[in-house]
Design an enzyme around this catalytic site. Sequence first.
Site, PDB file in Angstrom:
ATOM      1  N   THR A 186      -4.036  -3.420  -4.241  1.00  0.00           N
ATOM      2  CA  THR A 186      -4.324  -4.712  -5.532  1.00  0.00           C
ATOM      3  C   THR A 186      -4.980  -6.116  -3.973  1.00  0.00           C
ATOM      4  O   THR A 186      -3.653  -5.998  -3.561  1.00  0.00           O
ATOM      5  CB  THR A 186      -3.580  -5.094  -6.178  1.00  0.00           C
ATOM      6  OG1 THR A 186      -3.198  -3.916  -7.000  1.00  0.00           O
ATOM      7  CG2 THR A 186      -3.263  -6.458  -7.198  1.00  0.00           C
TER       8      THR A 186
ATOM      9  N   GLY B  96       0.311  -1.085   0.092  1.00  0.00           N
ATOM     10  CA  GLY B  96       0.101   0.473  -0.062  1.00  0.00           C
ATOM     11  C   GLY B  96       0.427   1.161  -0.054  1.00  0.00           C
ATOM     12  O   GLY B  96       1.551   1.655   1.273  1.00  0.00           O
TER      13      GLY B  96
ATOM     14  N   THR C 260       0.171   3.865  -2.515  1.00  0.00           N
ATOM     15  CA  THR C 260      -0.606   5.520  -3.622  1.00  0.00           C
ATOM     16  C   THR C 260      -1.871   6.032  -3.032  1.00  0.00           C
ATOM     17  O   THR C 260      -2.488   5.340  -2.004  1.00  0.00           O
ATOM     18  CB  THR C 260      -1.389   4.388  -4.763  1.00  0.00           C
ATOM     19  OG1 THR C 260      -0.463   4.113  -5.472  1.00  0.00           O
ATOM     20  CG2 THR C 260      -1.908   5.695  -5.461  1.00  0.00           C
TER      21      THR C 260
ATOM     22  N   GLU D 129       9.333  -3.785  -8.612  1.00  0.00           N
ATOM     23  CA  GLU D 129       7.631  -3.775  -9.201  1.00  0.00           C
ATOM     24  C   GLU D 129       7.298  -3.254 -10.820  1.00  0.00           C
ATOM     25  O   GLU D 129       6.693  -3.892 -11.102  1.00  0.00           O
ATOM     26  CB  GLU D 129       6.693  -2.790  -8.286  1.00  0.00           C
ATOM     27  CG  GLU D 129       5.660  -2.818  -8.679  1.00  0.00           C
ATOM     28  CD  GLU D 129       5.318  -1.488  -8.096  1.00  0.00           C
ATOM     29  OE1 GLU D 129       3.730  -1.615  -7.776  1.00  0.00           O
ATOM     30  OE2 GLU D 129       5.771  -0.631  -7.233  1.00  0.00           O
TER      31      GLU D 129
END
Length: 367
Positions: free
Chosen positions: A144, A110, A112, A223
């Site tokens: 996500t 987490g 954003t 990522e």
Amino acid sequence: MSTADTELRDLRAAVAALGARAGGSGELWAEAGKLGYLGVNLPAEYGGGGGGITELAVVLEELSATGNPLVLMVVSPAICGTVLARFGTEEQKRTWLPGLASGALRMSFGITEPEAGSNSHRITTTARRDGGGWVLNGRKVFITGVDATDATMIVARTGEGGPCLFVVDRDAPGFRRTPIPMEIRGGLRQFELVLEDVRLPANALVGDEDAGLRQLFAGLNPERIMTAAFALGLARYALGRAVDYARTREVWDRPIGAHQALAHPLAQAHIEIELARLMTERAARLYDDGDDAGAGEAANMAKYAAAEAAVRTVDQAVHTLGGNGLTQEFGLAALITAVRVARVAPVSREMILNYVSHHTLGLPKSY
């Protein structure tokens, strides 16, 4: 061919075979974990394969190339697993890494926020010390698979310092999730998170409070590399479907692939995919060799190149099939939005161009 190259070739073949015979995404995740593919990048002493992002990117690319992308691989073993392996305490490693490697445990990431976007320096989620632990407050968006994971690694700020990383259990009091309605189809949903006085023990902090930014980018470079691998795999899948169709679909007594108007764009798509694969492999090698600065540049360029190649390839594949390209039978239309994600997440192509123009070319910042 070196031993390493042979091992990567064998890994590609084995994972491709698994993807070709795969059932649903849940079954595939379990089987990939059982065979050791989900943890190929994690240390062997904690149940992993002892490899690096190079091997993990191969796994995701090959699964995606069979039409079975396991998107959570980008987050759980790549970001969270890497950060924990590099900076976690011995207790955190023992708690999480064996499960992340086997697929028995999953972790979301987490970062954003509604107002911060791509600017990690504007993160407003806070973490303050309280007795022997921490209290977190803030909001996150487009996170996500939170409903499918056991915990989320949250990026928060401590006072005036840089970002720090905390592991938050999915059932922690004050930790709420709300699904975000999305047009993208797939097995994982996106969530808005609210953290309201979420109390955590002292050992929820990952790594050093004063080295948060360095630790953060240790996860963000993998990522980008994994997003490139995801995009490349889907591009290969779409190209394969289009080429098969162009070989067999006959109009005016010849296959449509005999016409250069279709053959040349498909050939160009193949070239762009292969070029992006080379940059992705280079980025992964640099990261695994410990060159974080070089990997940062290469990972951004790999993600950019792979996303652009994937978007153009899927568009051409759909166009090659005509009306059939929009049917569920051929499975290409859903890829239009799937590969578009790689253009905007985890960082937009415009921010990558900003990075290259500023860090690589030495041009002044525009922001």
